[in-house]
Motif scaffolding. Structure first.
Motif, PDB file in Angstrom:
ATOM      1  N   PRO A 135       4.016  18.409  -6.250  1.00 31.73           N
ATOM      2  CA  PRO A 135       5.202  18.877  -6.959  1.00 31.73           C
ATOM      3  C   PRO A 135       5.140  18.431  -8.436  1.00 31.73           C
ATOM      4  O   PRO A 135       4.529  17.411  -8.751  1.00 31.73           O
ATOM      5  CB  PRO A 135       6.367  18.187  -6.235  1.00 31.73           C
ATOM      6  CG  PRO A 135       5.778  17.161  -5.350  1.00 31.73           C
ATOM      7  CD  PRO A 135       4.324  17.448  -5.196  1.00 31.73           C
ATOM      8  N   PRO A 136       5.739  19.193  -9.354  1.00 27.48           N
ATOM      9  CA  PRO A 136       5.658  18.868 -10.786  1.00 27.48           C
ATOM     10  C   PRO A 136       6.188  17.495 -11.147  1.00 27.48           C
ATOM     11  O   PRO A 136       5.733  16.884 -12.108  1.00 27.48           O
ATOM     12  CB  PRO A 136       6.520  19.959 -11.444  1.00 27.48           C
ATOM     13  CG  PRO A 136       6.595  21.053 -10.450  1.00 27.48           C
ATOM     14  CD  PRO A 136       6.449  20.431  -9.102  1.00 27.48           C
ATOM     15  N   ASP A 137       7.123  16.945 -10.365  1.00 27.53           N
ATOM     16  CA  ASP A 137       7.657  15.622 -10.646  1.00 27.53           C
ATOM     17  C   ASP A 137       6.627  14.515 -10.414  1.00 27.53           C
ATOM     18  O   ASP A 137       6.736  13.432 -10.999  1.00 27.53           O
ATOM     19  CB  ASP A 137       8.904  15.346  -9.808  1.00 27.53           C
ATOM     20  CG  ASP A 137      10.049  16.261 -10.182  1.00 27.53           C
ATOM     21  OD1 ASP A 137      10.030  16.814 -11.310  1.00 27.53           O
ATOM     22  OD2 ASP A 137      10.968  16.433  -9.353  1.00 27.53           O
ATOM     23  N   ASP A 138       5.643  14.760  -9.545  1.00 26.05           N
ATOM     24  CA  ASP A 138       4.626  13.747  -9.249  1.00 26.05           C
ATOM     25  C   ASP A 138       3.521  13.726 -10.296  1.00 26.05           C
ATOM     26  O   ASP A 138       2.706  12.817 -10.314  1.00 26.05           O
ATOM     27  CB  ASP A 138       4.012  13.992  -7.863  1.00 26.05           C
ATOM     28  CG  ASP A 138       5.007  13.654  -6.751  1.00 26.05           C
ATOM     29  OD1 ASP A 138       6.019  12.984  -7.040  1.00 26.05           O
ATOM     30  OD2 ASP A 138       4.757  14.064  -5.597  1.00 26.05           O
ATOM     31  N   LEU A 139       3.438  14.741 -11.128  1.00 18.12           N
ATOM     32  CA  LEU A 139       2.404  14.767 -12.161  1.00 18.12           C
ATOM     33  C   LEU A 139       2.855  13.901 -13.251  1.00 18.12           C
ATOM     34  O   LEU A 139       2.684  13.353 -14.059  1.00 18.12           O
ATOM     35  CB  LEU A 139       2.141  16.188 -12.646  1.00 18.12           C
ATOM     36  CG  LEU A 139       1.551  17.128 -11.607  1.00 18.12           C
ATOM     37  CD1 LEU A 139       1.416  18.528 -12.195  1.00 18.12           C
ATOM     38  CD2 LEU A 139       0.180  16.642 -11.163  1.00 18.12           C
ATOM     39  N   PRO A 175      -7.631  11.609 -37.610  1.00 17.17           N
ATOM     40  CA  PRO A 175      -7.860  11.448 -36.172  1.00 17.17           C
ATOM     41  C   PRO A 175      -7.929  12.791 -35.462  1.00 17.17           C
ATOM     42  O   PRO A 175      -7.391  13.796 -35.933  1.00 17.17           O
ATOM     43  CB  PRO A 175      -6.639  10.657 -35.709  1.00 17.17           C
ATOM     44  CG  PRO A 175      -5.571  11.038 -36.668  1.00 17.17           C
ATOM     45  CD  PRO A 175      -6.273  11.256 -37.984  1.00 17.17           C
ATOM     46  N   ARG A 176      -8.606  12.804 -34.345  1.00 12.95           N
ATOM     47  CA  ARG A 176      -8.603  13.979 -33.470  1.00 12.95           C
ATOM     48  C   ARG A 176      -7.401  13.852 -32.555  1.00 12.95           C
ATOM     49  O   ARG A 176      -7.227  12.845 -31.874  1.00 12.95           O
ATOM     50  CB  ARG A 176      -9.876  14.025 -32.619  1.00 12.95           C
ATOM     51  CG  ARG A 176     -11.147  14.163 -33.398  1.00 12.95           C
ATOM     52  CD  ARG A 176     -11.528  15.630 -33.439  1.00 12.95           C
ATOM     53  NE  ARG A 176     -12.638  15.833 -34.347  1.00 12.95           N
ATOM     54  CZ  ARG A 176     -13.850  16.177 -33.959  1.00 12.95           C
ATOM     55  NH1 ARG A 176     -14.106  16.348 -32.694  1.00 12.95           N
ATOM     56  NH2 ARG A 176     -14.789  16.356 -34.849  1.00 12.95           N
ATOM     57  N   LEU A 177      -6.573  14.874 -32.543  1.00 11.03           N
ATOM     58  CA  LEU A 177      -5.369  14.857 -31.716  1.00 11.03           C
ATOM     59  C   LEU A 177      -5.478  15.903 -30.626  1.00 11.03           C
ATOM     60  O   LEU A 177      -6.020  16.987 -30.844  1.00 11.03           O
ATOM     61  CB  LEU A 177      -4.132  15.136 -32.576  1.00 11.03           C
ATOM     62  CG  LEU A 177      -3.903  14.145 -33.728  1.00 11.03           C
ATOM     63  CD1 LEU A 177      -2.746  14.613 -34.584  1.00 11.03           C
ATOM     64  CD2 LEU A 177      -3.651  12.760 -33.193  1.00 11.03           C
ATOM     65  N   VAL A 178      -4.950  15.597 -29.467  1.00 13.81           N
ATOM     66  CA  VAL A 178      -4.922  16.538 -28.356  1.00 13.81           C
ATOM     67  C   VAL A 178      -3.640  17.347 -28.481  1.00 13.81           C
ATOM     68  O   VAL A 178      -2.533  16.797 -28.434  1.00 13.81           O
ATOM     69  CB  VAL A 178      -4.976  15.809 -26.999  1.00 13.81           C
ATOM     70  CG1 VAL A 178      -4.883  16.796 -25.851  1.00 13.81           C
ATOM     71  CG2 VAL A 178      -6.247  14.981 -26.896  1.00 13.81           C
ATOM     72  N   ALA A 179      -3.767  18.670 -28.650  1.00 18.85           N
ATOM     73  CA  ALA A 179      -2.601  19.529 -28.821  1.00 18.85           C
ATOM     74  C   ALA A 179      -2.010  19.931 -27.476  1.00 18.85           C
ATOM     75  O   ALA A 179      -0.796  20.052 -27.324  1.00 18.85           O
ATOM     76  CB  ALA A 179      -2.977  20.772 -29.622  1.00 18.85           C
ATOM     77  N   GLN A 180      -2.872  20.150 -26.493  1.00 23.65           N
ATOM     78  CA  GLN A 180      -2.389  20.613 -25.201  1.00 23.65           C
ATOM     79  C   GLN A 180      -3.345  20.133 -24.125  1.00 23.65           C
ATOM     80  O   GLN A 180      -4.553  20.085 -24.319  1.00 23.65           O
ATOM     81  CB  GLN A 180      -2.314  22.144 -25.186  1.00 23.65           C
ATOM     82  CG  GLN A 180      -1.773  22.712 -23.911  1.00 23.65           C
ATOM     83  CD  GLN A 180      -1.659  24.237 -23.992  1.00 23.65           C
ATOM     84  OE1 GLN A 180      -1.797  24.824 -25.049  1.00 23.65           O
ATOM     85  NE2 GLN A 180      -1.413  24.848 -22.855  1.00 23.65           N
ATOM     86  N   LEU A 181      -2.793  19.834 -22.959  1.00 22.84           N
ATOM     87  CA  LEU A 181      -3.578  19.392 -21.824  1.00 22.84           C
ATOM     88  C   LEU A 181      -3.131  20.189 -20.609  1.00 22.84           C
ATOM     89  O   LEU A 181      -1.967  20.110 -20.195  1.00 22.84           O
ATOM     90  CB  LEU A 181      -3.391  17.891 -21.579  1.00 22.84           C
ATOM     91  CG  LEU A 181      -4.170  17.274 -20.443  1.00 22.84           C
ATOM     92  CD1 LEU A 181      -5.666  17.375 -20.702  1.00 22.84           C
ATOM     93  CD2 LEU A 181      -3.768  15.829 -20.258  1.00 22.84           C
ATOM     94  N   ASP A 182      -4.026  21.002 -20.078  1.00 22.80           N
ATOM     95  CA  ASP A 182      -3.717  21.809 -18.898  1.00 22.80           C
ATOM     96  C   ASP A 182      -4.332  21.160 -17.677  1.00 22.80           C
ATOM     97  O   ASP A 182      -5.539  20.892 -17.648  1.00 22.80           O
ATOM     98  CB  ASP A 182      -4.280  23.229 -19.050  1.00 22.80           C
ATOM     99  CG  ASP A 182      -3.595  24.008 -20.149  1.00 22.80           C
ATOM    100  OD1 ASP A 182      -2.391  23.785 -20.364  1.00 22.80           O
ATOM    101  OD2 ASP A 182      -4.268  24.829 -20.797  1.00 22.80           O
ATOM    102  N   LEU A 183      -3.495  20.909 -16.665  1.00 23.76           N
ATOM    103  CA  LEU A 183      -3.972  20.337 -15.407  1.00 23.76           C
ATOM    104  C   LEU A 183      -4.165  21.481 -14.418  1.00 23.76           C
ATOM    105  O   LEU A 183      -3.221  22.193 -14.090  1.00 23.76           O
ATOM    106  CB  LEU A 183      -2.967  19.317 -14.871  1.00 23.76           C
ATOM    107  CG  LEU A 183      -2.698  18.117 -15.775  1.00 23.76           C
ATOM    108  CD1 LEU A 183      -1.602  17.248 -15.176  1.00 23.76           C
ATOM    109  CD2 LEU A 183      -3.961  17.319 -15.992  1.00 23.76           C
ATOM    110  N   VAL A 184      -5.394  21.639 -13.945  1.00 24.39           N
ATOM    111  CA  VAL A 184      -5.728  22.728 -13.031  1.00 24.39           C
ATOM    112  C   VAL A 184      -6.122  22.124 -11.687  1.00 24.39           C
ATOM    113  O   VAL A 184      -6.838  21.124 -11.626  1.00 24.39           O
ATOM    114  CB  VAL A 184      -6.898  23.566 -13.607  1.00 24.39           C
ATOM    115  CG1 VAL A 184      -7.260  24.692 -12.668  1.00 24.39           C
ATOM    116  CG2 VAL A 184      -6.543  24.097 -14.976  1.00 24.39           C
ATOM    117  N   GLY A 185      -5.671  22.739 -10.609  1.00 28.06           N
ATOM    118  CA  GLY A 185      -6.047  22.282  -9.282  1.00 28.06           C
ATOM    119  C   GLY A 185      -5.044  21.349  -8.653  1.00 28.06           C
ATOM    120  O   GLY A 185      -5.294  20.782  -7.597  1.00 28.06           O
TER     121      GLY A 185
END
Length: 144
Positions: A140-144, A125-135
């Protein structure tokens, strides 16, 4: 990814010639094709997905074992499409290298019923190693 057309060609040519779905009148001078009942549909080589999940998306179905139950007949075009559906099913779940590696069709002695088996190679399978949220700096980080 070209494995499933080769696997489809492995089907017994007699099954492919004689199989029809539903009743169609035969042309003059020719006998109508014999309907071939599907008695079994095995899916092997699956590790990440249950065979029942794959069967749920296929057009080819197994006939009821009871005489009053619904009879399902083999249709070559539907089965060829099913081989493509299996590959797409895995691709949608991240298995980009999945392929159908073998197809087997066994007719009974009377040649009025067929047992089908499909073997699948899932690949990795293709696995996602990292996901960066930009913008999203405003949240606040708790709402992400």
């Amino acid at each position: 990814m070209d494995a499933h057309p080769r696997a489809a060609r492995q089907l017994d040519l007699d099954v492919a010639r004689r199989a029809r779905f539903g009743h169609r009148p035969a042309p003059r001078g020719r006998q109508p094709a014999t309907l071939i009942k599907v008695t079994k549909l095995d899916i092997g080589g699956t590790r990440a997905v249950a065979p029942g999940q794959i069967r749920a998306v296929l057009g080819t179905r197994v006939s009821s074992r009871f005489f009053w139950g619904r009879k399902r007949y083999f249709d070559r075009r539907t089965f060829d499409d099913d081989l493509k559906r299996v590959v797409r099913f895995y691709q949608d779940r991240g298995y980009r290298n999945a392929q159908v590696t073998a197809v087997n069709a066994e007719l009974n002695e009377k040649q009025d019923a067929v047992a089908l088996s499909i073997t699948v190679d899932e690949g990795s399978p293709r696995l996602v190693a990292q996901l960066d949220l930009v913008g999203f700096d405003v949240l606040p980080p708790d709402d992400l």
